[in-house]
Scaffold this motif. Sequence first.
Motif, PDB file in Angstrom:
ATOM      1  N   LYS A 179      -3.565   1.684   3.177  1.00  0.00           N
ATOM      2  CA  LYS A 179      -4.641   1.226   2.293  1.00  0.00           C
ATOM      3  C   LYS A 179      -5.752   2.284   2.260  1.00  0.00           C
ATOM      4  CE  LYS A 179      -7.980  -2.475   1.518  1.00  0.00           C
ATOM      5  NZ  LYS A 179      -8.632  -3.649   2.080  1.00  0.00           N
ATOM      6  N   LYS A 180      -6.094   2.844   3.426  1.00  0.00           N
ATOM      7  CA  LYS A 180      -7.133   3.875   3.488  1.00  0.00           C
ATOM      8  C   LYS A 180      -6.702   5.128   2.731  1.00  0.00           C
ATOM      9  CE  LYS A 180      -9.238   2.429   7.835  1.00  0.00           C
ATOM     10  NZ  LYS A 180      -9.424   2.753   9.261  1.00  0.00           N
ATOM     11  N   VAL A 181      -5.432   5.510   2.871  1.00  0.00           N
ATOM     12  CA  VAL A 181      -4.908   6.680   2.146  1.00  0.00           C
ATOM     13  C   VAL A 181      -5.033   6.442   0.649  1.00  0.00           C
ATOM     14  CG1 VAL A 181      -2.787   7.952   1.584  1.00  0.00           C
ATOM     15  CG2 VAL A 181      -3.369   7.480   3.968  1.00  0.00           C
ATOM     16  N   TYR A 182      -4.644   5.247   0.208  1.00  0.00           N
ATOM     17  CA  TYR A 182      -4.727   4.912  -1.217  1.00  0.00           C
ATOM     18  C   TYR A 182      -6.174   4.973  -1.703  1.00  0.00           C
ATOM     19  CZ  TYR A 182      -4.678   2.400  -5.577  1.00  0.00           C
ATOM     20  OH  TYR A 182      -4.868   2.055  -6.885  1.00  0.00           O
ATOM     21  N   TRP A 216       0.826  -1.217   0.000  1.00  0.00           N
ATOM     22  CA  TRP A 216       0.000   0.000   0.000  1.00  0.00           C
ATOM     23  C   TRP A 216       0.856   1.262   0.000  1.00  0.00           C
ATOM     24  CZ3 TRP A 216      -4.269  -1.028  -1.994  1.00  0.00           C
ATOM     25  CH2 TRP A 216      -4.865  -2.273  -1.794  1.00  0.00           C
ATOM     26  N   GLN A 217       2.030   1.219   0.653  1.00  0.00           N
ATOM     27  CA  GLN A 217       2.937   2.369   0.575  1.00  0.00           C
ATOM     28  C   GLN A 217       3.392   2.585  -0.865  1.00  0.00           C
ATOM     29  OE1 GLN A 217       6.104   1.574   3.379  1.00  0.00           O
ATOM     30  NE2 GLN A 217       5.164   2.885   4.929  1.00  0.00           N
ATOM     31  N   THR A 218       3.732   1.503  -1.547  1.00  0.00           N
ATOM     32  CA  THR A 218       4.158   1.598  -2.948  1.00  0.00           C
ATOM     33  C   THR A 218       3.035   2.145  -3.812  1.00  0.00           C
ATOM     34  OG1 THR A 218       5.687  -0.241  -2.639  1.00  0.00           O
ATOM     35  CG2 THR A 218       5.057   0.280  -4.915  1.00  0.00           C
ATOM     36  N   ALA A 219       1.809   1.694  -3.567  1.00  0.00           N
ATOM     37  CA  ALA A 219       0.661   2.203  -4.333  1.00  0.00           C
ATOM     38  C   ALA A 219       0.513   3.710  -4.124  1.00  0.00           C
ATOM     39  CB  ALA A 219      -0.608   1.472  -3.921  1.00  0.00           C
ATOM     40  N   GLN A 250       4.369  11.460  -0.959  1.00  0.00           N
ATOM     41  CA  GLN A 250       5.619  11.251  -0.241  1.00  0.00           C
ATOM     42  C   GLN A 250       5.284  10.411   0.981  1.00  0.00           C
ATOM     43  OE1 GLN A 250       7.390  15.011   0.614  1.00  0.00           O
ATOM     44  NE2 GLN A 250       7.873  15.433  -1.519  1.00  0.00           N
ATOM     45  N   ILE A 251       6.046   9.356   1.190  1.00  0.00           N
ATOM     46  CA  ILE A 251       5.722   8.374   2.221  1.00  0.00           C
ATOM     47  C   ILE A 251       6.617   8.569   3.436  1.00  0.00           C
ATOM     48  CG2 ILE A 251       5.627   5.895   2.742  1.00  0.00           C
ATOM     49  CD1 ILE A 251       3.532   6.911   0.714  1.00  0.00           C
ATOM     50  N   ASP A 252       5.981   8.589   4.605  1.00  0.00           N
ATOM     51  CA  ASP A 252       6.711   8.601   5.867  1.00  0.00           C
ATOM     52  C   ASP A 252       6.892   7.136   6.272  1.00  0.00           C
ATOM     53  OD1 ASP A 252       7.699   8.828   8.407  1.00  0.00           O
ATOM     54  OD2 ASP A 252       5.999   9.963   9.215  1.00  0.00           O
ATOM     55  N   ASP A 253       8.106   6.614   6.091  1.00  0.00           N
ATOM     56  CA  ASP A 253       8.373   5.198   6.348  1.00  0.00           C
ATOM     57  C   ASP A 253       8.214   4.814   7.816  1.00  0.00           C
ATOM     58  OD1 ASP A 253       8.845   4.467   3.701  1.00  0.00           O
ATOM     59  OD2 ASP A 253      10.927   5.138   3.813  1.00  0.00           O
ATOM     60  N   SER A 254       8.142   5.803   8.697  1.00  0.00           N
ATOM     61  CA  SER A 254       7.964   5.469  10.113  1.00  0.00           C
ATOM     62  C   SER A 254       6.540   4.998  10.404  1.00  0.00           C
ATOM     63  CB  SER A 254       8.315   6.671  10.998  1.00  0.00           C
ATOM     64  OG  SER A 254       7.369   7.713  10.799  1.00  0.00           O
ATOM     65  N   VAL A 255       5.593   5.328   9.530  1.00  0.00           N
ATOM     66  CA  VAL A 255       4.217   4.854   9.701  1.00  0.00           C
ATOM     67  C   VAL A 255       4.123   3.481   9.057  1.00  0.00           C
ATOM     68  CG1 VAL A 255       1.781   5.298   9.240  1.00  0.00           C
ATOM     69  CG2 VAL A 255       3.334   7.214   9.662  1.00  0.00           C
TER      70      VAL A 255
END
Length: 187
Positions: free
Chosen positions: A120-123, A98-101, A108-113
């Motif tokens: 999935k919800k963000v996507y 889901w981060q990749t999606a 921009q992804i915060d890898d700490s989350v």
Amino acid sequence: MERKDFETWLDNISVTFLSLTDLQKNETLDHLISLSGAVQLRHLSNNLETLLKRDFLKLLPLELSFYLLKWLDPQTLLTCCLVSKQWNKVISACTEVWQTACKNLGWQIDDSVQDALHWKKVYLKAILRMKQLEDHEAFETSSLIGHSARVYALYYKDGLLCTGPISNIASSLKSSLIPLGRVSHSP
């Protein structure tokens, strides 16, 4: 036939069956099926279904399931979520997918989350917003007390909001970009 005699016969036929070629095994099965009645065919049908249908997401280690899921596109993953509760649970728990999606949508992804359900919800929310923009449903008009002109609002991914009357929307887009929370109205 007595139970003991039946078990001996079954062991002997099993040994013989295993020694046959694939073609001979198929012919033997075809012959036995042709001799079978409705009760035996129903039994065969029920057991074959169980033997042939394997849920690979249940059988594989979670890490291997996640690795395989990374190769699917998000739309396919969403479809796979509808297969069963178990599939939905496994697919929804795959943070990297889901981060990749979200990254592929330009986020921009915060890898700490590391909460996969969050990503999935963000996507899903981003896809909904993009569909609303495509379908021209992203705009909402409201009547403001003491205001006679129509006001449009356009949301941007960087958290900016543009407002203004319909007559000035083009100039508003250029001049009224402000952070969310400090909304103003251009005359």
